[in-house]
Design an enzyme around this catalytic site. Structure first.
Site, mmCIF file in Angstrom:
data_model
loop_
_atom_site.group_PDB
_atom_site.id
_atom_site.type_symbol
_atom_site.label_atom_id
_atom_site.label_comp_id
_atom_site.label_asym_id
_atom_site.label_seq_id
_atom_site.Cartn_x
_atom_site.Cartn_y
_atom_site.Cartn_z
ATOM 1 N N CYS A 195 28.052 109.001 33.701
ATOM 2 C CA CYS A 195 26.648 108.663 33.474
ATOM 3 C C CYS A 195 26.507 107.186 33.104
ATOM 4 O O CYS A 195 25.512 106.548 33.448
ATOM 5 C CB CYS A 195 26.050 109.528 32.376
ATOM 6 S SG CYS A 195 26.467 111.269 32.535
ATOM 7 N N CYS A 213 25.447 114.924 40.544
ATOM 8 C CA CYS A 213 24.493 115.570 39.628
ATOM 9 C C CYS A 213 23.053 115.372 40.089
ATOM 10 O O CYS A 213 22.148 116.035 39.600
ATOM 11 C CB CYS A 213 24.667 115.042 38.208
ATOM 12 S SG CYS A 213 24.329 113.282 38.082
HETATM 13 FE FE1 FES Z 1 24.241 112.837 36.010
HETATM 14 FE FE2 FES Z 1 24.578 112.276 33.540
HETATM 15 S S1 FES Z 1 24.906 114.192 34.474
HETATM 16 S S2 FES Z 1 24.064 110.926 35.101
#
Ligand code: FES
Length: 122
Positions: A102, A33
Protein backbone atom coordinates in the site's frame (compact mmCIF):
# COMPACT_ATOMS: atom_id res chain seq x y z
CA UNK A 1 -2.15 -4.65 13.47
CA UNK A 2 -1.80 -0.94 12.55
CA UNK A 3 0.37 1.62 14.34
CA UNK A 4 -1.34 4.52 16.11
CA UNK A 5 -0.10 6.89 13.42
CA UNK A 6 -1.80 4.85 10.69
CA UNK A 7 -5.06 4.77 12.62
CA UNK A 8 -4.88 8.52 13.33
CA UNK A 9 -4.27 9.42 9.66
CA UNK A 10 -6.96 7.02 8.50
CA UNK A 11 -9.44 8.72 10.82
CA UNK A 12 -8.21 12.28 10.17
CA UNK A 13 -6.41 12.33 6.84
CA UNK A 14 -4.45 15.50 6.06
CA UNK A 15 -4.55 17.21 2.67
CA UNK A 16 -7.42 15.18 1.27
CA UNK A 17 -9.05 16.52 -1.90
CA UNK A 18 -8.10 17.97 -5.26
CA UNK A 19 -6.01 20.98 -6.20
CA UNK A 20 -8.06 22.85 -8.80
CA UNK A 21 -5.25 24.73 -10.58
CA UNK A 22 -2.71 21.94 -10.16
CA UNK A 23 0.56 21.73 -12.03
CA UNK A 24 0.77 17.95 -12.01
CA UNK A 25 -1.39 14.93 -11.31
CA UNK A 26 -0.55 11.25 -11.00
CA UNK A 27 -2.90 8.31 -10.66
CA UNK A 28 -1.68 4.86 -9.74
CA UNK A 29 -3.49 1.66 -8.92
CA UNK A 30 -2.88 -1.76 -7.57
CA UNK A 31 -4.39 -4.35 -9.90
CA UNK A 32 -4.48 -6.97 -7.17
CA UNK A 33 -6.55 -5.14 -4.57
CA UNK A 34 -8.11 -2.65 -7.02
CA UNK A 35 -7.20 0.39 -4.92
CA UNK A 36 -6.63 3.70 -6.67
CA UNK A 37 -4.72 6.79 -5.60
CA UNK A 38 -4.42 10.21 -7.23
CA UNK A 39 -1.86 12.78 -6.10
CA UNK A 40 -2.11 16.46 -7.07
CA UNK A 41 0.77 18.92 -6.86
CA UNK A 42 1.10 22.69 -7.05
CA UNK A 43 4.61 23.94 -7.77
CA UNK A 44 6.12 27.29 -6.91
CA UNK A 45 9.61 27.85 -8.31
CA UNK A 46 11.11 24.42 -7.81
CA UNK A 47 9.22 23.62 -4.62
CA UNK A 48 6.02 21.70 -3.99
CA UNK A 49 3.82 24.40 -2.57
CA UNK A 50 0.81 22.13 -2.13
CA UNK A 51 0.18 18.39 -2.32
CA UNK A 52 -3.21 16.71 -2.01
CA UNK A 53 -4.67 13.29 -2.60
CA UNK A 54 -7.77 11.32 -3.38
CA UNK A 55 -7.69 7.64 -2.57
CA UNK A 56 -10.13 4.80 -2.96
CA UNK A 57 -8.52 2.15 -0.88
CA UNK A 58 -7.76 0.46 2.38
CA UNK A 59 -6.85 2.17 5.67
CA UNK A 60 -3.14 1.81 4.90
CA UNK A 61 -3.59 3.37 1.45
CA UNK A 62 -5.35 6.36 2.97
CA UNK A 63 -2.78 6.77 5.74
CA UNK A 64 0.14 6.47 3.31
CA UNK A 65 -1.46 9.01 0.95
CA UNK A 66 -1.89 11.44 3.78
CA UNK A 67 1.67 10.86 4.97
CA UNK A 68 3.23 11.40 1.56
CA UNK A 69 1.47 14.76 1.17
CA UNK A 70 2.99 15.84 4.47
CA UNK A 71 6.44 14.49 3.58
CA UNK A 72 6.46 16.14 0.15
CA UNK A 73 4.99 19.55 0.93
CA UNK A 74 7.64 22.27 0.93
CA UNK A 75 10.30 20.02 -0.58
CA UNK A 76 12.04 20.74 -3.88
CA UNK A 77 11.11 18.58 -6.86
CA UNK A 78 14.41 16.74 -6.60
CA UNK A 79 13.99 16.12 -2.85
CA UNK A 80 10.43 14.88 -3.37
CA UNK A 81 11.63 12.41 -6.01
CA UNK A 82 13.93 10.88 -3.40
CA UNK A 83 11.06 9.98 -1.07
CA UNK A 84 10.86 6.20 -1.15
CA UNK A 85 8.22 3.66 -0.33
CA UNK A 86 10.20 2.74 2.76
CA UNK A 87 10.30 6.37 3.96
CA UNK A 88 6.51 6.44 3.92
CA UNK A 89 6.19 3.19 5.87
CA UNK A 90 8.87 4.28 8.35
CA UNK A 91 7.16 7.60 9.05
CA UNK A 92 4.03 5.66 9.88
CA UNK A 93 5.97 3.57 12.43
CA UNK A 94 5.74 0.61 10.11
CA UNK A 95 3.02 -1.24 8.28
CA UNK A 96 2.00 -4.87 8.64
CA UNK A 97 3.99 -6.92 6.06
CA UNK A 98 0.83 -7.76 4.16
CA UNK A 99 0.15 -4.03 3.78
CA UNK A 100 3.59 -2.90 2.62
CA UNK A 101 2.42 -2.76 -0.98
CA UNK A 102 0.00 0.00 0.00
CA UNK A 103 2.93 2.33 0.70
CA UNK A 104 4.16 1.71 -2.85
CA UNK A 105 1.11 3.45 -4.21
CA UNK A 106 1.84 6.66 -2.33
CA UNK A 107 5.45 7.01 -3.47
CA UNK A 108 4.58 5.96 -7.02
CA UNK A 109 1.64 8.40 -7.11
CA UNK A 110 3.82 11.31 -6.02
CA UNK A 111 6.49 10.44 -8.55
CA UNK A 112 3.84 10.13 -11.30
CA UNK A 113 2.49 13.60 -10.45
CA UNK A 114 6.02 15.04 -10.67
CA UNK A 115 6.61 13.31 -14.00
CA UNK A 116 3.34 14.80 -15.26
CA UNK A 117 4.49 18.26 -14.14
CA UNK A 118 7.85 17.85 -15.88
CA UNK A 119 6.18 16.64 -19.09
CA UNK A 120 3.85 19.65 -19.16
CA UNK A 121 6.72 22.04 -18.54
CA UNK A 122 8.75 20.77 -21.48
FE1 FES B 1 -4.71 -2.11 -1.73
FE2 FES B 1 -3.91 -1.32 0.57
S1 FES B 1 -4.96 -3.15 0.14
S2 FES B 1 -3.55 -0.39 -1.31
Amino acid sequence: MYSEKVIELFRNPRNMGEIENRDGVGTVGNPICGDLMTIYIKVDGDRLKDVKFKTFGCAAAIATSSMITELAKGKTIEEALQITRDDVAEELDGLPPIKMHCSNLAADGLHAAIEDYKRKKE
